[in-house]
Design an enzyme around this catalytic site. Structure first.
Site, PDB file in Angstrom:
ATOM      1  N   LYS A 159       0.836  -1.204   0.000  1.00  0.00           N
ATOM      2  CA  LYS A 159       0.000   0.000   0.000  1.00  0.00           C
ATOM      3  C   LYS A 159       0.869   1.251   0.000  1.00  0.00           C
ATOM      4  CE  LYS A 159      -4.110  -1.965   2.105  1.00  0.00           C
ATOM      5  NZ  LYS A 159      -4.770  -2.205   3.383  1.00  0.00           N
TER       6      LYS A 159
ATOM      7  N   LYS B 175      -6.523  -9.682 -13.384  1.00  0.00           N
ATOM      8  CA  LYS B 175      -7.339  -9.935 -12.200  1.00  0.00           C
ATOM      9  C   LYS B 175      -8.287  -8.750 -11.955  1.00  0.00           C
ATOM     10  CE  LYS B 175      -7.228 -10.162  -7.257  1.00  0.00           C
ATOM     11  NZ  LYS B 175      -6.694  -9.589  -6.059  1.00  0.00           N
TER      12      LYS B 175
ATOM     13  N   LYS C  25     -10.460  -3.262  -7.901  1.00  0.00           N
ATOM     14  CA  LYS C  25     -10.724  -1.811  -7.865  1.00  0.00           C
ATOM     15  C   LYS C  25      -9.514  -1.033  -8.347  1.00  0.00           C
ATOM     16  CE  LYS C  25     -11.714  -1.461  -3.371  1.00  0.00           C
ATOM     17  NZ  LYS C  25     -12.127  -2.761  -2.862  1.00  0.00           N
TER      18      LYS C  25
HETATM   19  P1  ADP Z   1      -9.860  -5.158  -4.725  1.00  0.00           P
HETATM   20  O1  ADP Z   1      -8.684  -5.899  -5.337  1.00  0.00           O
HETATM   21  O2  ADP Z   1     -10.894  -4.829  -5.732  1.00  0.00           O
HETATM   22  O3  ADP Z   1      -9.420  -3.958  -3.909  1.00  0.00           O
HETATM   23  P2  ADP Z   1     -10.222  -6.374  -2.151  1.00  0.00           P
HETATM   24  O4  ADP Z   1      -8.742  -6.444  -1.946  1.00  0.00           O
HETATM   25  O5  ADP Z   1     -11.011  -5.393  -1.350  1.00  0.00           O
HETATM   26  O6  ADP Z   1     -10.534  -6.164  -3.716  1.00  0.00           O
HETATM   27  O7  ADP Z   1     -10.807  -7.861  -1.962  1.00  0.00           O
HETATM   28  C1  ADP Z   1     -11.716  -8.265  -0.985  1.00  0.00           C
HETATM   29  C2  ADP Z   1     -11.828  -9.781  -1.091  1.00  0.00           C
HETATM   30  O8  ADP Z   1     -12.245 -10.196  -2.409  1.00  0.00           O
HETATM   31  C3  ADP Z   1     -10.503 -10.483  -0.839  1.00  0.00           C
HETATM   32  O9  ADP Z   1     -10.741 -11.589   0.010  1.00  0.00           O
HETATM   33  C4  ADP Z   1     -10.025 -10.960  -2.188  1.00  0.00           C
HETATM   34  O10 ADP Z   1      -9.325 -12.175  -2.083  1.00  0.00           O
HETATM   35  C5  ADP Z   1     -11.324 -11.133  -2.976  1.00  0.00           C
HETATM   36  N1  ADP Z   1     -11.097 -10.773  -4.402  1.00  0.00           N
HETATM   37  C6  ADP Z   1     -10.932  -9.525  -4.872  1.00  0.00           C
HETATM   38  N2  ADP Z   1     -10.757  -9.538  -6.223  1.00  0.00           N
HETATM   39  C7  ADP Z   1     -10.803 -10.833  -6.602  1.00  0.00           C
HETATM   40  C8  ADP Z   1     -10.689 -11.515  -7.869  1.00  0.00           C
HETATM   41  N3  ADP Z   1     -10.504 -10.843  -9.007  1.00  0.00           N
HETATM   42  N4  ADP Z   1     -10.795 -12.858  -7.890  1.00  0.00           N
HETATM   43  C9  ADP Z   1     -10.994 -13.547  -6.731  1.00  0.00           C
HETATM   44  N5  ADP Z   1     -11.101 -12.978  -5.509  1.00  0.00           N
HETATM   45  C10 ADP Z   1     -11.024 -11.636  -5.420  1.00  0.00           C
END
Ligand code: ADP
Ligand code: TRP
Length: 322
Positions: A110, A189, A192
């Site tokens: 981060k 992948k 956000k």
């Molecule tokens: P982002 O990458 O959009 O910021 P987060 O880190 O907030 O998403 O993810 C929250 C949860 O969703 C985590 O447990 C993460 O493993 C799961 N997750 C997020 N994006 C994916 C994805 N593309 N495929 C599978 N799991 C995901």
């Protein structure tokens, strides 16, 4: 067994969040005593807009319930409604070595991405540890990126037990199956941070627009193709029935179709899947009082356990009980 997990309300949920995490949390609610909370104290390390944070927190609660989290079977609450967590966090910080936190990858990531390196971000895993041990949690379902934080939690809780006598249950991570990472509209992948998401509760019109814009290769129509590894097929797979998956896979292998057809089919199965959650969401959103009640009940249940565990910790380290 007690299951606990938290999710940060830092944006509206997208397909990746649902298939990679939320769906699996919801499945666990039938197995064990489960607690789920909206990690809004953690979200404060990145969101500094009062109205936005409030809105995202309430939206997350509504989304989870609309997707099947049942407040009669699982306890759902907002992290900030259990102030005991902040007190426990302090007790833990007094025994957390700096080096343990300095090694945390997610802090380093981060920071590298430009999130300001405030102490809240640095001590994030300590608050997360407090979240977990405050409820005598046995199992913590998390994505692979959070496993290191559960290890940190076990280290800190173990050290406390060693210093002050048996106080906390040491939790185990249950790593969610995100082996099949949900791809985003660009094939990377879905995340956000990559601007390639499709939100779960997007209105159908904008959802369809995004689906139509999913990037594909420029293979000629008549050429057969392996479905595995094709991100459009992977997305279709998430929503389709086994028979539909097989049919689509056969179409890929046969060739002679355009990606436009697959996109249309994807939009149709996604709409079908979302029909019920969308209706439920609309109904819940029209009754905000009901959501406040659910979160209030959840917090009351969570607090009664939290107070018991915090008292144990306070007595054991010598700041209460005279
Ligand atoms: P982002 O990458 O959009 O910021 P987060 O880190 O907030 O998403 O993810 C929250 C949860 O969703 C985590 O447990 C993460 O493993 C799961 N997750 C997020 N994006 C994916 C994805 N593309 N495929 C599978 N799991 C995901
Ligand atoms: N850090 C977690 C995430 O970003 C959210 C979280 C906060 C959490 N506290 C927790 C998850 C406690 C499990 C247990 O995904």
């Amino acid at each position: 067994m007690r299951v606990l997990s938290g999710i940060q309300p830092t944006g509206r949920f997208h397909w990746g969040n649902y298939f990679g995490a939320i769906r699996q949390y919801i499945d666990l609610q039938d197995e064990e005593a489960s607690l789920y909370f909206l990690a809004n104290l953690h979200a404060l390390t990145t969101i500094r807009d009062r109205d936005l944070l409030r809105e995202l927190t309430l939206d997350a609660a509504i989304d989870l319930i609309a997707l099947g989290l049942d407040p009669d079977r699982a306890v759902l609450f907002a992290q900030s409604d259990v102030p005991e967590v902040s007190e426990l966090c302090w007790l833990l910080m007094t025994i957390t070595p700096m080096g343990l936190l300095e090694r945390c990858v997610s802090y380093k990531d981060k920071k590298d991405r430009g999130v300001s390196a405030d102490t809240g971000l640095f001590t994030y895993p300590v608050l997360m540890s407090a979240d977990i041990i405050l409820y005598d949690s046995d199992i913590v379902p998390v994505g692979g990126d959070q496993v290191q934080h559960i290890e940190v939690c076990r280290d800190i809780a173990g050290k406390f037990n060693h210093l002050f006598g048996e106080t906390f249950v040491l939790p185990k991570a249950k790593v969610l199956d995100d082996s099949a990472k949900v791809p985003g509209t660009d094939g990377e992948k879905m995340s956000k941070s990559y601007n390639n998401t499709i939100e779960l509760f997007e209105p159908t019109k904008s959802m369809r627009k995004k689906i139509m814009r999913i990037q594909t290769d420029s293979r000629p129509m008549e050429e057969p193709k392996e479905p595995e590894g094709d991100h459009l097929y992977q997305l279709y797979y998430l929503f389709a029935t086994p028979a539909e998956r097989e049919e689509m896979a056969a179409l890929y292998r046969r060739g002679g179709f355009g990606y436009g057809e697959v996109k249309k089919a994807l939009a149709d199965v996604a709409d079908r899947f979302l029909e019920e959650p969308r209706a439920k969401r609309e109904e819940l959103a029209a009754h905000p009082k009901k959501i406040s009640e659910i979160l209030g009940d959840g917090a009351a249940q969570a607090r009664s356990k939290a107070q018991e565990v915090l008292k144990r910790a306070q007595e054991n380290c010598g700041i209460k009980g005279w």
